[in-house]
Motif scaffolding. Structure first.
Motif, PDB file in Angstrom:
ATOM      1  N   MET A  73       0.883  -1.151   0.170  1.00  0.00           N
ATOM      2  CA  MET A  73       0.159   0.023   0.148  1.00  0.00           C
ATOM      3  C   MET A  73       1.447   1.204  -0.157  1.00  0.00           C
ATOM      4  SD  MET A  73      -3.419   1.146   2.288  1.00  0.00           S
ATOM      5  CE  MET A  73      -4.248  -0.491   1.619  1.00  0.00           C
ATOM      6  N   ALA A  74       1.809   1.038   0.780  1.00  0.00           N
ATOM      7  CA  ALA A  74       2.603   2.054   1.112  1.00  0.00           C
ATOM      8  C   ALA A  74       3.483   2.517  -0.902  1.00  0.00           C
ATOM      9  CB  ALA A  74       4.308   2.156   1.636  1.00  0.00           C
ATOM     10  N   ALA A  75       3.867   1.433  -1.359  1.00  0.00           N
ATOM     11  CA  ALA A  75       4.381   1.318  -2.169  1.00  0.00           C
ATOM     12  C   ALA A  75       2.911   3.282  -3.733  1.00  0.00           C
ATOM     13  CB  ALA A  75       4.453   0.284  -3.403  1.00  0.00           C
ATOM     14  N   ILE A  76       2.009   2.522  -3.681  1.00  0.00           N
ATOM     15  CA  ILE A  76       0.856   3.482  -4.509  1.00  0.00           C
ATOM     16  C   ILE A  76       0.308   4.531  -3.370  1.00  0.00           C
ATOM     17  CG2 ILE A  76       0.263   1.115  -5.370  1.00  0.00           C
ATOM     18  CD1 ILE A  76      -1.733   2.514  -2.674  1.00  0.00           C
ATOM     19  N   TYR A  84       9.089   2.944   4.821  1.00  0.00           N
ATOM     20  CA  TYR A  84       7.981   2.167   6.449  1.00  0.00           C
ATOM     21  C   TYR A  84       8.331   1.209   7.087  1.00  0.00           C
ATOM     22  CZ  TYR A  84       4.605   5.828   3.243  1.00  0.00           C
ATOM     23  OH  TYR A  84       4.394   6.805   2.906  1.00  0.00           O
ATOM     24  N   THR A  85       7.755   1.553   8.189  1.00  0.00           N
ATOM     25  CA  THR A  85       7.601  -0.011   9.236  1.00  0.00           C
ATOM     26  C   THR A  85       5.920  -0.095   9.216  1.00  0.00           C
ATOM     27  OG1 THR A  85       9.622   1.252   9.951  1.00  0.00           O
ATOM     28  CG2 THR A  85       8.790  -0.510  11.401  1.00  0.00           C
ATOM     29  N   PHE A  86       5.984  -0.875  10.438  1.00  0.00           N
ATOM     30  CA  PHE A  86       4.578  -1.144  10.051  1.00  0.00           C
ATOM     31  C   PHE A  86       4.925  -3.069  11.784  1.00  0.00           C
ATOM     32  CE2 PHE A  86       4.396  -0.301   5.864  1.00  0.00           C
ATOM     33  CZ  PHE A  86       3.370   0.161   5.291  1.00  0.00           C
ATOM     34  N   ARG A  87       4.220  -2.532  12.117  1.00  0.00           N
ATOM     35  CA  ARG A  87       4.495  -3.590  13.812  1.00  0.00           C
ATOM     36  C   ARG A  87       2.930  -3.541  13.881  1.00  0.00           C
ATOM     37  NH1 ARG A  87       9.628  -3.304  14.800  1.00  0.00           N
ATOM     38  NH2 ARG A  87      11.084  -1.413  14.553  1.00  0.00           N
ATOM     39  N   VAL A  88       2.975  -5.131  14.535  1.00  0.00           N
ATOM     40  CA  VAL A  88       1.610  -5.095  15.554  1.00  0.00           C
ATOM     41  C   VAL A  88       2.102  -5.135  16.895  1.00  0.00           C
ATOM     42  CG1 VAL A  88       0.190  -7.194  16.222  1.00  0.00           C
ATOM     43  CG2 VAL A  88       0.924  -6.596  13.496  1.00  0.00           C
ATOM     44  N   VAL A  89       1.281  -4.595  17.923  1.00  0.00           N
ATOM     45  CA  VAL A  89       1.841  -4.405  19.069  1.00  0.00           C
ATOM     46  C   VAL A  89       0.974  -4.858  20.456  1.00  0.00           C
ATOM     47  CG1 VAL A  89       3.163  -1.995  18.417  1.00  0.00           C
ATOM     48  CG2 VAL A  89       0.560  -2.318  19.513  1.00  0.00           C
ATOM     49  N   THR A  94      -8.554  -1.613  21.390  1.00  0.00           N
ATOM     50  CA  THR A  94      -8.394  -1.611  19.733  1.00  0.00           C
ATOM     51  C   THR A  94      -8.363  -0.496  19.202  1.00  0.00           C
ATOM     52  OG1 THR A  94     -10.036  -2.657  20.520  1.00  0.00           O
ATOM     53  CG2 THR A  94     -10.978  -2.041  18.215  1.00  0.00           C
ATOM     54  N   ASN A  95      -6.881  -0.169  18.205  1.00  0.00           N
ATOM     55  CA  ASN A  95      -6.912   0.620  18.087  1.00  0.00           C
ATOM     56  C   ASN A  95      -5.341   0.564  17.496  1.00  0.00           C
ATOM     57  OD1 ASN A  95      -6.782   3.701  17.937  1.00  0.00           O
ATOM     58  ND2 ASN A  95      -5.989   4.271  19.632  1.00  0.00           N
ATOM     59  N   ALA A  96      -5.577   1.627  16.185  1.00  0.00           N
ATOM     60  CA  ALA A  96      -4.404   1.875  14.916  1.00  0.00           C
ATOM     61  C   ALA A  96      -3.483   2.935  15.404  1.00  0.00           C
ATOM     62  CB  ALA A  96      -4.859   1.253  13.655  1.00  0.00           C
ATOM     63  N   PHE A  97      -2.908   3.536  15.090  1.00  0.00           N
ATOM     64  CA  PHE A  97      -2.191   4.997  15.320  1.00  0.00           C
ATOM     65  C   PHE A  97      -0.516   4.640  14.263  1.00  0.00           C
ATOM     66  CE2 PHE A  97      -0.730   2.370  18.811  1.00  0.00           C
ATOM     67  CZ  PHE A  97       1.088   2.630  18.171  1.00  0.00           C
ATOM     68  N   ALA A  98      -0.298   6.348  14.292  1.00  0.00           N
ATOM     69  CA  ALA A  98       0.837   6.112  12.751  1.00  0.00           C
ATOM     70  C   ALA A  98       1.499   7.573  13.430  1.00  0.00           C
ATOM     71  CB  ALA A  98       0.911   6.232  11.625  1.00  0.00           C
ATOM     72  N   VAL A  99       2.551   7.906  13.528  1.00  0.00           N
ATOM     73  CA  VAL A  99       3.632   8.220  13.758  1.00  0.00           C
ATOM     74  C   VAL A  99       4.759   8.881  13.097  1.00  0.00           C
ATOM     75  CG1 VAL A  99       4.062   7.612  16.157  1.00  0.00           C
ATOM     76  CG2 VAL A  99       5.519   6.995  14.896  1.00  0.00           C
ATOM     77  N   PRO A 100       5.118  10.064  13.101  1.00  0.00           N
ATOM     78  CA  PRO A 100       5.553  10.796  11.474  1.00  0.00           C
ATOM     79  C   PRO A 100       6.677  10.351  10.968  1.00  0.00           C
ATOM     80  CG  PRO A 100       4.935  12.421  13.049  1.00  0.00           C
ATOM     81  CD  PRO A 100       5.089  10.816  14.111  1.00  0.00           C
ATOM     82  N   GLY A 101       6.819   9.800   9.850  1.00  0.00           N
ATOM     83  CA  GLY A 101       8.058   9.295   9.243  1.00  0.00           C
ATOM     84  C   GLY A 101       7.775   7.788   8.555  1.00  0.00           C
ATOM     85  N   GLY A 102       6.778   7.562   8.344  1.00  0.00           N
ATOM     86  CA  GLY A 102       6.494   6.686   8.688  1.00  0.00           C
ATOM     87  C   GLY A 102       6.202   5.186   8.907  1.00  0.00           C
ATOM     88  N   TYR A 103       6.078   5.707  10.110  1.00  0.00           N
ATOM     89  CA  TYR A 103       5.923   4.491  11.672  1.00  0.00           C
ATOM     90  C   TYR A 103       4.242   3.883  11.847  1.00  0.00           C
ATOM     91  CZ  TYR A 103      10.905   4.435  11.649  1.00  0.00           C
ATOM     92  OH  TYR A 103      11.814   4.751  12.145  1.00  0.00           O
ATOM     93  N   VAL A 104       4.188   3.053  11.571  1.00  0.00           N
ATOM     94  CA  VAL A 104       2.251   2.076  11.296  1.00  0.00           C
ATOM     95  C   VAL A 104       2.039   0.882  12.180  1.00  0.00           C
ATOM     96  CG1 VAL A 104       0.126   1.468  10.111  1.00  0.00           C
ATOM     97  CG2 VAL A 104       1.691   3.255   9.044  1.00  0.00           C
TER      98      VAL A 104
END
Length: 485
Positions: A73-76, A84-89, A94-104
């Motif tokens: 998805m980041a590629a388009i 980008y960095t993608f992690r399951v914490v 029940t949440n999803a969040f992002a921080v600046p610079g490409g961290y989801v």
């Protein structure tokens, strides 16, 4: 003077003009006082704090899944050049969040509530949308970062928050609350991005309603991408309309949903609080893995994380925390903890806590710290017990103002001197609940299918929401549903 004023005003206008950056999504100028390099650096600095606060969920297939879908998805997206960095914490929220610079980040709690890949993809696109449109950087520039997710930011007064873990400052980026326009823009981008990689974005709209039902049902905090603002029903209608438009625009006639494959992937996912990481019962905190326990003052709020356990009364006039202390010996640990927090000991003595060697310390801020705090009317006093047990040194710390210290001292002492070895078999063996995927044996209703799998009546509505369905909805033979065991 007038000349200098005009000159200063002109310089300020020029600085603001040069602080404007082109929004990658809209192509318009936005006031952002942070360069892209600073944005990336801020995300890289915050990521270790996020991981330390929540921990990564230990499931390689789920981590690979979010990485694979995220990178596609980041590629388009409108900012494909970011790393980008993608992690399951490992959080039940029940949440999803992002921080600046490409961290989801996605919590395991939100993964439990998705019922197909398309719902996941829509929310993933929404979070990437926040990054693509630089919403986090805009919020940082406006100084409106929310300190949600930490007790220090919720029920502890600002005077005491400074005594919290240093990572708290980095965690100010968590759970950002964006404005209505930013949320709508990310909804639109979530539809666009998920559709572009082949998913049915209508499912994203359905998931919004699931979240709304969950919030109404148990009073849980609304996740970041629902918290500010547009009415969920309005968002449902808007997302459905946008999904239809994008399908038509891309001529997508067979959009992916992937219900069964997603459910099979989350089979066995930990649901709710994980008692193996510690749990509270009858005003006592138990840790089955590390085999210790200690009492909690009645009426105090608490929050557990892999990094520390925090407690505070509702009035926010004090706080206590438990964390691991560095050092090979009690003396070395005491020195490092005092230095790390900028404290000096007023009293110190070796003690024994339920047969365990310990050091008890009353401390105050160091002189330079003290002077600054007096200026801010933040005169603090600390009781600290360092306890050696099981190859670790535990730091139990109580903090309040000097004025209130004597009042809270008995509560601090009772908790710290109540630290003991955990021996109760039922506490040591406590296991988490997990998602179990079941196959419906015959055509019936969801409620009746639950009864087939011995779901208690008191939990039926909860599990109906977990499945994104109503109890009266029909289910067919062979259909996969979620239960909790």
């Amino acid at each position: 003077m007038k000349k200098y004023t005009i000159t200063g005003f002109t310089v300020a206008i020029m600085l603001l003009f040069h602080s404007c950056a082109t929004n990658p999504v809209t192509g318009k100028k936005d006031l952002i006082l942070m360069s892209e390099e600073q944005e990336i650096a801020l995300g890289a600095q915050s990521d270790p704090a996020v991981v330390a606060q929540f921990g990564l969920y230990p499931d390689e297939k789920l981590q690979n899944f979010i990485k694979e879908k995220g990178e596609a998805m980041a590629a388009i997206s409108h900012r494909p050049e970011l790393d980008y960095t993608f992690r399951v914490v490992d959080s039940p929220v029940t949440n999803a969040f992002a921080v600046p610079g490409g961290y989801v980040y996605f919590t395991r709690g939100i993964l439990a509530h998705f019922n197909n890949e398309a719902q996941f993809a829509g929310v993933l696109g929404h979070e990437i949308g926040h990054i693509a449109a630089r919403h986090s950087a805009q919020q940082q520039s406006k100084s409106t970062l929310a300190q949600v997710g930490l007790i220090a930011g919720m029920i502890i007064s600002p005077e005491l928050a400074q005594m919290g873990d240093a990572a708290a400052q980095g965690l100010g980026l968590l759970f950002l609350k964006f404005g209505r326009d930013a949320e709508r823009e990310s909804d639109r981008l979530g539809v666009e991005y998920s559709t572009k990689i082949g998913y049915d974005a209508d499912e994203m709209a359905d998931f919004f309603m699931t979240l709304q039902r969950q919030q109404e049902g148990n009073g849980a905090a609304i996740p970041g991408f629902l918290s500010t603002h547009p009415n969920p029903a309005d968002r449902y209608n808007t997302v459905n309309q946008l999904a239809g438009e994008w399908k038509q625009k891309l001529n997508l006639t067979t959009a992916k949903i992937n219900h069964d494959s997603y459910l099979r992937m989350i089979d066995g996912l930990v649901y709710g609080e994980d008692p193996r990481q510690g749990f509270v019962e009858n005003n006592t905190f138990y840790h089955p893995e590390l085999k210790f326990k200690f009492p909690i003052p009645g009426g105090w709020g608490h929050m557990n994380s892999p990094q520390q356990f925090q407690m505070a009364p509702k009035d926010g006039k004090a706080m206590m925390s438990l964390s691991l202390a560095p050092g090979e010996s009690l003396e070395a640990a005491a020195q490092q903890v005092l230095q790390g927090y900028g404290l000096q000991p007023a009293e110190s003595k070796k003690v024994t806590v339920n047969g365990l060697p310990a050091i008890a310390i009353i401390a105050t801020p160091q002189p330079q710290q003290q002077q600054q705090q007096q200026q801010q009317q933040q005169n603090l006093r600390v009781l600290m017990y360092l306890i050696q047990y099981g190859g670790n040194i535990y730091n139990l710390m109580g903090v309040t103002t000097s004025t209130d210290f004597n009042a809270y001292f008995p509560l601090f002492s009772a908790t710290m001197e109540g630290f003991a070895t955990l021996t109760e078999p039922d506490k040591l063996k406590r296991q988490p609940e997990r998602i179990e995927i079941k196959t419906v044996p015959q055509n019936t209703t969801l409620a009746q299918a639950f009864r087939t799998f011995n779901v208690k009546d008191t939990r039926m509505e909860e599990l109906a929401i977990l499945n994104g369905m109503q109890l009266t909805d029909p289910v067919q033979k062979g259909m996969l549903i979620k239960v909790v065991e």
